[in-house]
Design an enzyme around this catalytic site. Sequence first.
Site, PDB file in Angstrom:
ATOM      1  N   SER A 203       1.039  -1.274   0.224  1.00 44.49           N
ATOM      2  CA  SER A 203      -0.478  -0.037  -0.527  1.00 44.49           C
ATOM      3  C   SER A 203       0.758   1.211   0.321  1.00 44.49           C
ATOM      4  O   SER A 203       2.191   1.451   0.581  1.00 44.49           O
ATOM      5  CB  SER A 203      -1.029  -0.042   1.012  1.00 44.49           C
TER       6      SER A 203
ATOM      7  N   SER B 239      -0.418   4.347   1.098  1.00 51.04           N
ATOM      8  CA  SER B 239      -1.400   5.040   1.874  1.00 51.04           C
ATOM      9  C   SER B 239      -0.357   5.440   3.060  1.00 51.04           C
ATOM     10  O   SER B 239      -0.846   6.483   3.053  1.00 51.04           O
ATOM     11  CB  SER B 239      -2.542   4.328   2.500  1.00 51.04           C
TER      12      SER B 239
ATOM     13  N   LYS C 118     -14.523  -3.022   4.102  1.00 49.37           N
ATOM     14  CA  LYS C 118     -14.961  -2.703   3.946  1.00 49.37           C
ATOM     15  C   LYS C 118     -16.525  -3.075   3.917  1.00 49.37           C
ATOM     16  O   LYS C 118     -17.694  -2.437   4.123  1.00 49.37           O
ATOM     17  CB  LYS C 118     -15.126  -2.337   2.348  1.00 49.37           C
TER      18      LYS C 118
ATOM     19  N   ASN D 227     -15.113   2.557   3.808  1.00 52.27           N
ATOM     20  CA  ASN D 227     -13.255   2.721   3.441  1.00 52.27           C
ATOM     21  C   ASN D 227     -12.954   3.380   4.886  1.00 52.27           C
ATOM     22  O   ASN D 227     -11.474   3.289   4.863  1.00 52.27           O
ATOM     23  CB  ASN D 227     -13.204   2.716   1.736  1.00 52.27           C
TER      24      ASN D 227
ATOM     25  N   ASP E 135     -14.301   6.402  -1.577  1.00 50.10           N
ATOM     26  CA  ASP E 135     -14.384   6.379  -2.338  1.00 50.10           C
ATOM     27  C   ASP E 135     -14.307   6.682  -4.103  1.00 50.10           C
ATOM     28  O   ASP E 135     -13.780   6.924  -4.784  1.00 50.10           O
ATOM     29  CB  ASP E 135     -14.572   4.680  -2.635  1.00 50.10           C
TER      30      ASP E 135
ATOM     31  N   GLY F 147     -18.485  -3.613 -12.960  1.00 51.61           N
ATOM     32  CA  GLY F 147     -18.625  -4.147 -11.468  1.00 51.61           C
ATOM     33  C   GLY F 147     -19.198  -3.573 -10.919  1.00 51.61           C
ATOM     34  O   GLY F 147     -20.196  -2.857 -10.987  1.00 51.61           O
TER      35      GLY F 147
ATOM     36  N   GLY G  76      -6.009   4.038 -11.543  1.00 50.75           N
ATOM     37  CA  GLY G  76      -6.511   4.750 -10.006  1.00 50.75           C
ATOM     38  C   GLY G  76      -5.379   5.134  -8.751  1.00 50.75           C
ATOM     39  O   GLY G  76      -5.722   5.013  -8.032  1.00 50.75           O
TER      40      GLY G  76
END
Length: 286
Positions: free
Chosen positions: A21, A23, A71, A92, A107, A131, A256
């Site tokens: 990640s 993040s 989630k 999230n 998100d 999706g 993304g």
Amino acid sequence: MLSKTVKKQRYALLAHPAKHSLSPQIHNYGFEVNRLNAVYFVIDTVASGAAVAEQIRRMPLAGCNLSLPLKETLLPELDEISINARLIGAINTVRNEDGRLIGENTDGTGMVADLAAHGVQLEQAQVLLLGGGATARAILTALALTPVVQVTVLQRANRPHFAQLQHLCAQLAAQTTTKLSCHDWQKIDQLEWSRFTLVINATSIGFGSHAEQAPLTAAQLQQLAPTTKVWDVIYEPRQSQLLQQADQLGLETHNGLGMLVQQAAGAFQFWTGKTLPVNEIQSFLK
């Protein structure tokens, strides 16, 4: 008189796998810029929602981000859930207020912010969304409430989320002028491809064990108008198979990474009330 030492606030991503990640880089830079006594790290976990809720309170974490399946599985363990997150059926982001856990979903708004940052005329957008999982539902909700002209969602009818997706479209229909439709993936060849101004892949096809696959074929992409923009929520690899195919056809493509930073900005504000320096972060993550 001795001053009390202010305890460092702790934030984390709870996910599996988690070590890849970005993040921590994003949020720790935000803490530094805003001069906040806080740290962000990852916790690789496959624990249940109940166990994770207990861990957040026990550590304690001041806030956290989540990946699937948390989630959805953490939802019943929270004390409060935003209207937005309840509509989506997934969170999230969690804020811990003295043991009271509050859930939010950034998100979808993160995706909309990234689209706007790249000059997409959202009020004129006709979107094909691929999706029906938690990320797709968050994006669908944010687009519908923006609003855009139309969102057509493709999801396999035999998947558990298909009925949930249909229910969400029905709920959103009462709150938006956006035309919404949900279709079984098997009807993909019946689409009027030329009318879409934007295609967003919110599936996992193109990531991990599916990295060599693409959700759409080159023949399908060829039916899009030359001005159609193609987004993928995947940012590792930076150029998914879908984006490579679209790029070869001359279509504008985006991964993304922008959505990742924008949703992080929403979470950062939700936790701290402060602003994340989005442009600076995007420049060093590329």
